[in-house]
Design a protein around this motif. Structure first.
Motif, PDB file in Angstrom:
ATOM      1  N   LEU A 197      23.641  28.888   1.515  1.00  0.00           N
ATOM      2  CA  LEU A 197      23.486  27.431   1.467  1.00  0.00           C
ATOM      3  C   LEU A 197      23.581  26.927   2.908  1.00  0.00           C
ATOM      4  CD1 LEU A 197      23.419  24.619   0.156  1.00  0.00           C
ATOM      5  CD2 LEU A 197      25.905  24.814  -0.148  1.00  0.00           C
ATOM      6  N   GLN A 253      22.026  23.741   5.908  1.00  0.00           N
ATOM      7  CA  GLN A 253      21.526  22.376   6.043  1.00  0.00           C
ATOM      8  C   GLN A 253      20.127  22.387   6.651  1.00  0.00           C
ATOM      9  OE1 GLN A 253      24.526  20.284   8.332  1.00  0.00           O
ATOM     10  NE2 GLN A 253      25.607  19.701   6.473  1.00  0.00           N
ATOM     11  N   PRO A 273      14.469  21.347   2.886  1.00  0.00           N
ATOM     12  CA  PRO A 273      14.803  21.478   1.452  1.00  0.00           C
ATOM     13  C   PRO A 273      13.673  22.117   0.643  1.00  0.00           C
ATOM     14  CG  PRO A 273      15.552  19.379   2.282  1.00  0.00           C
ATOM     15  CD  PRO A 273      14.756  19.999   3.384  1.00  0.00           C
ATOM     16  N   THR A 330      13.910  25.812  -0.275  1.00  0.00           N
ATOM     17  CA  THR A 330      14.877  26.262  -1.264  1.00  0.00           C
ATOM     18  C   THR A 330      14.188  27.067  -2.356  1.00  0.00           C
ATOM     19  OG1 THR A 330      16.370  24.413  -0.872  1.00  0.00           O
ATOM     20  CG2 THR A 330      16.516  25.507  -3.013  1.00  0.00           C
ATOM     21  N   THR A 366      19.292  28.096  -0.253  1.00  0.00           N
ATOM     22  CA  THR A 366      19.373  26.688  -0.609  1.00  0.00           C
ATOM     23  C   THR A 366      19.533  25.866   0.657  1.00  0.00           C
ATOM     24  OG1 THR A 366      20.434  27.231  -2.711  1.00  0.00           O
ATOM     25  CG2 THR A 366      20.579  24.944  -1.967  1.00  0.00           C
ATOM     26  N   SER A 381      20.059  22.096   2.066  1.00  0.00           N
ATOM     27  CA  SER A 381      20.430  20.724   1.713  1.00  0.00           C
ATOM     28  C   SER A 381      19.901  19.763   2.768  1.00  0.00           C
ATOM     29  CB  SER A 381      21.943  20.603   1.597  1.00  0.00           C
ATOM     30  OG  SER A 381      22.556  20.863   2.852  1.00  0.00           O
TER      31      SER A 381
END
Length: 124
Positions: A11, A13, A88, A91, A121, A123
């Protein structure tokens, strides 16, 4: 038989970088193409990047051009995908695969062996 295992998913950014690794075991396949695919739930698996001795490195979606770099250690039968400036839209579950032939192709049916995938992923 070829066994593949992806790692490196995480995960992160938007704007971050990740490097995925695909290790392998089993019969030798240095002459065959290897590739990264990705899949978003509910959508078809999409070819991301492919590499072989005959084709070199090939990226498929326009969206990853200039951001993703595929590489391969032929001595170790290990595949990498360096992903920069992630968004994003990147993802997905990322899979590595080995083809049945040498040239690179972007279609899923061309590839015979698959790993279990690693989740990326991003974000916002």
């Amino acid at each position: 038989q070829v066994h593949l295992a992806e790692s490196g998913g995480a995960l992160v950014q938007a704007g971050d970088s990740l490097k995925l690794t695909c290790t392998s075991s089993g019969q030798p396949f240095r002459d065959l193409a290897m590739a990264w695919f990705r899949q978003i739930p509910g959508k078809e698996r999409e070819g991301v990047s492919c590499i072989s001795m005959s084709s070199g490195g090939v990226n498929y979606p326009d969206s990853v051009q200039g951001r993703f770099t595929i590489s391969r250690d032929y001595a170790k039968n290990t595949l990498y995908l360096e992903m920069n400036n992630l968004t994003p839209e990147d993802t997905a579950i990322y899979y590595c695969a080995v083809a049945q032939a040498a040239p690179c192709r972007g279609r899923e049916s061309y590839f015979r062996w698959w790993g279990q995938g690693t989740q990326v992923t991003v974000s916002s």
